[in-house]
Motif scaffolding. Structure first.
Motif, PDB file in Angstrom:
ATOM      1  N   ALA A  51      -5.056 -20.784 -33.482  1.00  0.00           N
ATOM      2  CA  ALA A  51      -4.474 -21.658 -32.481  1.00  0.00           C
ATOM      3  C   ALA A  51      -4.359 -23.050 -33.078  1.00  0.00           C
ATOM      4  CB  ALA A  51      -5.351 -21.687 -31.237  1.00  0.00           C
ATOM      5  N   CYS A  52      -3.305 -23.747 -32.714  1.00  0.00           N
ATOM      6  CA  CYS A  52      -3.151 -25.126 -33.160  1.00  0.00           C
ATOM      7  C   CYS A  52      -3.240 -26.039 -31.956  1.00  0.00           C
ATOM      8  CB  CYS A  52      -1.806 -25.341 -33.838  1.00  0.00           C
ATOM      9  SG  CYS A  52      -1.772 -24.722 -35.509  1.00  0.00           S
ATOM     10  N   ILE A  53      -3.924 -27.144 -32.143  1.00  0.00           N
ATOM     11  CA  ILE A  53      -3.958 -28.162 -31.105  1.00  0.00           C
ATOM     12  C   ILE A  53      -3.022 -29.280 -31.534  1.00  0.00           C
ATOM     13  CG2 ILE A  53      -5.388 -29.884 -29.966  1.00  0.00           C
ATOM     14  CD1 ILE A  53      -7.675 -28.021 -30.027  1.00  0.00           C
ATOM     15  N   VAL A  54      -2.042 -29.567 -30.710  1.00  0.00           N
ATOM     16  CA  VAL A  54      -1.149 -30.687 -31.003  1.00  0.00           C
ATOM     17  C   VAL A  54      -1.168 -31.654 -29.825  1.00  0.00           C
ATOM     18  CG1 VAL A  54       0.409 -29.433 -32.541  1.00  0.00           C
ATOM     19  CG2 VAL A  54       0.839 -29.428 -30.090  1.00  0.00           C
ATOM     20  N   GLY A  55      -0.758 -32.850 -30.101  1.00  0.00           N
ATOM     21  CA  GLY A  55      -0.732 -33.841 -29.031  1.00  0.00           C
ATOM     22  C   GLY A  55      -0.451 -35.191 -29.638  1.00  0.00           C
ATOM     23  N   PRO A  56      -0.098 -36.163 -28.824  1.00  0.00           N
ATOM     24  CA  PRO A  56       0.179 -37.502 -29.342  1.00  0.00           C
ATOM     25  C   PRO A  56      -1.046 -38.042 -30.093  1.00  0.00           C
ATOM     26  CG  PRO A  56       0.490 -37.393 -26.948  1.00  0.00           C
ATOM     27  CD  PRO A  56      -0.047 -36.089 -27.365  1.00  0.00           C
ATOM     28  N   SER A  57      -0.812 -38.915 -31.077  1.00  0.00           N
ATOM     29  CA  SER A  57      -1.957 -39.411 -31.843  1.00  0.00           C
ATOM     30  C   SER A  57      -2.841 -40.279 -30.954  1.00  0.00           C
ATOM     31  CB  SER A  57      -1.487 -40.199 -33.057  1.00  0.00           C
ATOM     32  OG  SER A  57      -0.563 -41.164 -32.661  1.00  0.00           O
ATOM     33  N   GLY A  58      -4.107 -40.261 -31.244  1.00  0.00           N
ATOM     34  CA  GLY A  58      -5.063 -41.043 -30.476  1.00  0.00           C
ATOM     35  C   GLY A  58      -5.448 -40.395 -29.167  1.00  0.00           C
ATOM     36  N   ILE A  59      -5.151 -39.096 -29.024  1.00  0.00           N
ATOM     37  CA  ILE A  59      -5.426 -38.442 -27.764  1.00  0.00           C
ATOM     38  C   ILE A  59      -6.857 -37.877 -27.722  1.00  0.00           C
ATOM     39  CG2 ILE A  59      -4.585 -36.133 -28.395  1.00  0.00           C
ATOM     40  CD1 ILE A  59      -3.322 -37.333 -25.215  1.00  0.00           C
ATOM     41  N   GLY A  60      -7.525 -37.919 -28.852  1.00  0.00           N
ATOM     42  CA  GLY A  60      -8.915 -37.448 -28.862  1.00  0.00           C
ATOM     43  C   GLY A  60      -9.070 -36.062 -29.440  1.00  0.00           C
ATOM     44  N   LYS A  61      -8.134 -35.700 -30.347  1.00  0.00           N
ATOM     45  CA  LYS A  61      -8.210 -34.373 -30.950  1.00  0.00           C
ATOM     46  C   LYS A  61      -9.418 -34.262 -31.857  1.00  0.00           C
ATOM     47  CE  LYS A  61      -4.129 -35.088 -32.257  1.00  0.00           C
ATOM     48  NZ  LYS A  61      -2.759 -35.246 -32.714  1.00  0.00           N
ATOM     49  N   THR A  62      -9.629 -35.301 -32.649  1.00  0.00           N
ATOM     50  CA  THR A  62     -10.772 -35.277 -33.562  1.00  0.00           C
ATOM     51  C   THR A  62     -12.086 -35.284 -32.787  1.00  0.00           C
ATOM     52  OG1 THR A  62      -9.488 -36.323 -35.286  1.00  0.00           O
ATOM     53  CG2 THR A  62     -11.848 -36.478 -35.489  1.00  0.00           C
ATOM     54  N   THR A  63     -12.096 -36.047 -31.695  1.00  0.00           N
ATOM     55  CA  THR A  63     -13.293 -36.056 -30.845  1.00  0.00           C
ATOM     56  C   THR A  63     -13.595 -34.654 -30.334  1.00  0.00           C
ATOM     57  OG1 THR A  63     -12.684 -38.262 -30.151  1.00  0.00           O
ATOM     58  CG2 THR A  63     -14.354 -37.147 -28.833  1.00  0.00           C
ATOM     59  N   LEU A  64     -12.538 -33.959 -29.937  1.00  0.00           N
ATOM     60  CA  LEU A  64     -12.718 -32.595 -29.441  1.00  0.00           C
ATOM     61  C   LEU A  64     -13.347 -31.703 -30.513  1.00  0.00           C
ATOM     62  CD1 LEU A  64     -12.225 -30.225 -27.478  1.00  0.00           C
ATOM     63  CD2 LEU A  64      -9.946 -30.013 -28.470  1.00  0.00           C
ATOM     64  N   LEU A  65     -12.805 -31.813 -31.740  1.00  0.00           N
ATOM     65  CA  LEU A  65     -13.350 -30.990 -32.822  1.00  0.00           C
ATOM     66  C   LEU A  65     -14.812 -31.308 -33.075  1.00  0.00           C
ATOM     67  CD1 LEU A  65     -10.620 -30.613 -35.536  1.00  0.00           C
ATOM     68  CD2 LEU A  65     -11.054 -29.315 -33.476  1.00  0.00           C
ATOM     69  N   LYS A  66     -15.134 -32.593 -33.024  1.00  0.00           N
ATOM     70  CA  LYS A  66     -16.528 -32.979 -33.246  1.00  0.00           C
ATOM     71  C   LYS A  66     -17.434 -32.416 -32.163  1.00  0.00           C
ATOM     72  CE  LYS A  66     -15.807 -37.044 -36.072  1.00  0.00           C
ATOM     73  NZ  LYS A  66     -15.714 -38.509 -36.058  1.00  0.00           N
TER      74      LYS A  66
END
Lengths: 270, 215
Positions: A51-66
């Protein structure tokens, strides 16, 4: 080990759930009160699914991964791996970082970089050696075992980082924009490598990317995040045939269709 | 000078000086790295102790010799203690810096792969801090050398420093020069040997830097 070769067209929908995220919330506490970053995120991943997570930058994707990797506490809701709640780095999970130049130990050779996380797993020496060699071969770095990370190009370093994750044999492999800083040619190669690894080791893979084409090419499902704080806008099922091919898959009319759909959702969200 | 080296008394002096230097340097390096690791990882403790460390570091090490002499007398322990204290601070401070500068990504990698406490220490933290630690040790070595001579010149009767001072006071000018030249040679040798050691430990670092410069 797990060399279960699933039929390439088997629908992942029949397979057991590996990663389950339900009503996950994450906010940072600042002096001015709580700032929500992720609000109410729910999705799950089945075995052998990408699965890929996409979204506008700064949306907190990295936070989610952490949060999923147990590096940051979840504010409310929960994430489970194989039915166990994640409250610290789970042993069934490996993470590939975007910054390949900083995620390998420059004082260790390629071989020892891959071997380091295996030491405390108390594997028989033979199996440990075997895992190191087979995962380095899987990423096409079998000849470079004695080299040092700084002797390798960026794409090769990222291959080693992937080999390290593969040798660890996680149930779930998470990648944070893994191909963001390599050139286009290398990027295609690494994408195919990612698909091959799923096939060869039957891993569940979650990739954060900002590349819409990449998300459609790699995924069984694309999870589009939108708004701030982040919410799932839509989960799009991608049902092209496996194995995929950089030329033919990308030339499919459905590919263009899905691509514009994802793009539109992101634009609306941003 | 050659005749001088033939006499056994002189060899004893050299031996005593060098033994003090090596022993103190080793003790100081070990303690400095150990304390530095503890202080580098424990924020609270270092916040508590850092002002004191910086105060003691600011005192020129040679100035500490009289204190130790008055506390412990003129024995060899005094000299070893003085040299050790002088050599301790540079390596201590550079270790603290090195540990703190540890990369956040590597830290996350260690956590994700659930490295054990000792793996993190010996495979990640220490190697990452090694370039700074070894620079600190280099400074420590020079400080140790200076204080070695100074400690021998203050009230001691053995050691190269003592003999050189005695020669000067008794107008044995040739002996004095011999002593000074020998001190120079030993100082040079000590830094040379240390540099070999440093290059061996930091092979990866030096090579990586060369690589970077070429790009």
């Amino acid at each position: 080990m797990t060399h279960i070769h699933t039929s390439t067209t088997a629908p992942v929908i029949d397979r057991p759930v590996r990663l389950e995220v339900s009503a996950l919330k994450k906010s940072y506490t600042t002096k001015k009160g709580d700032v929500p970053v992720i609000e109410d995120l729910t999705f799950d991943l089945r075995q052998g699914e990408i699965a890929c997570i996409v979204g506008p930058s700064g949306i907190g994707k990295t936070t989610l991964l952490k949060c999923l990797a147990g590096l940051q506490p979840i504010t409310s809701g929960q994430a489970m791996i194989d039915g166990n709640v994640i409250d610290g780095p789970p042993e069934e999970l490996a993470l590939v970082f975007q910054e390949y130049t900083r995620s390998l130990m420059p004082w260790l050779s390629v071989e020892h970089n891959v071997k380091l996380p295996l030491k405390h797993l108390h594997l028989p020496a033979e199996e440990r050696r075997q895992r190191v060699t087979s995962s380095l071969e899987a990423v096409g770095m079998g000849d470079a075992a004695q080299k040092y990370p700084w002797q390798l190009s960026g794409g090769m370093q990222q291959r080693v980082a992937i080999a390290r994750a593969v040798a660890y044999r996680p149930e779930v492999l998470i990648m944070d924009e893994p191909f963001a800083s390599v050139d286009a040619q290398t990027r295609f190669e690494l994408e195919d490598l990612c698909l091959r690894i799923r096939e060869q080791f039957d891993m569940t893979i979650l990739v954060v990317t900002h590349d819409i084409d990449e998300s459609v090419y790699l995924s069984n499902r694309v999870i589009v995040l939108g708004q701030r704080p982040a919410k799932v806008t839509e989960i799009i099922t991608v049902d092209f045939e496996q194995p995929r091919d950089q030329l033919t898959t990308r030339a499919l009319p459905q590919f263009a269709e899905l691509r514009s759909k994802v793009f539109e959702l992101i634009r609306k969200a941003g | 000078m050659w005749q001088l080296t033939q006499t056994s008394e002189f060899l004893i002096d050299i031996g005593s000086s060098l033994a003090n230097l090596v022993a103190s340097f080793v003790i100081a390096s070990f303690l400095g790295v150990l304390l530095g690791l503890v202080l580098g990882t424990m924020r609270f403790l270092s916040w508590l102790l850092e002002p004191a460390i910086h105060f003691f570091r600011a005192i020129p090490p040679v100035a500490l010799v009289p204190i130790f002499v008055s506390l412990l007398g003129f024995g060899n322990e005094t000299r070893i203690l003085a040299i050790t204290v002088a050599a301790l601070f540079p390596v201590l401070i550079s270790t603290i810096d090195g540990v703190r500068a540890n990369d956040e990504t590597l830290d996350m990698v260690s956590k994700v792969y659930r490295l054990t406490w000792s793996e993190r220490l010996f495979q990640v933290t220490l190697p990452a801090a090694a370039p700074r630690i070894l620079s600190g040790m280099q400074v420590s070595l020079i400080a140790a050398f200076v204080v070695m001579i100074a400690s021998e010149m203050l009230g001691s009767s053995t050691g190269l420093g003592a003999k050189t001072l005695l020669a000067q006071q008794t107008f044995a000018i040739a002996d004095m020069w011999a002593g000074i030249i020998l001190l120079g040679i030993f100082g040079y040798l000590a830094t040379f040997l240390f540099d070999l050691f440093r290059r061996r430990i930091l092979r990866w670092y030096i090579a990586a830097q060369q690589q970077e410069r070429q790009l």
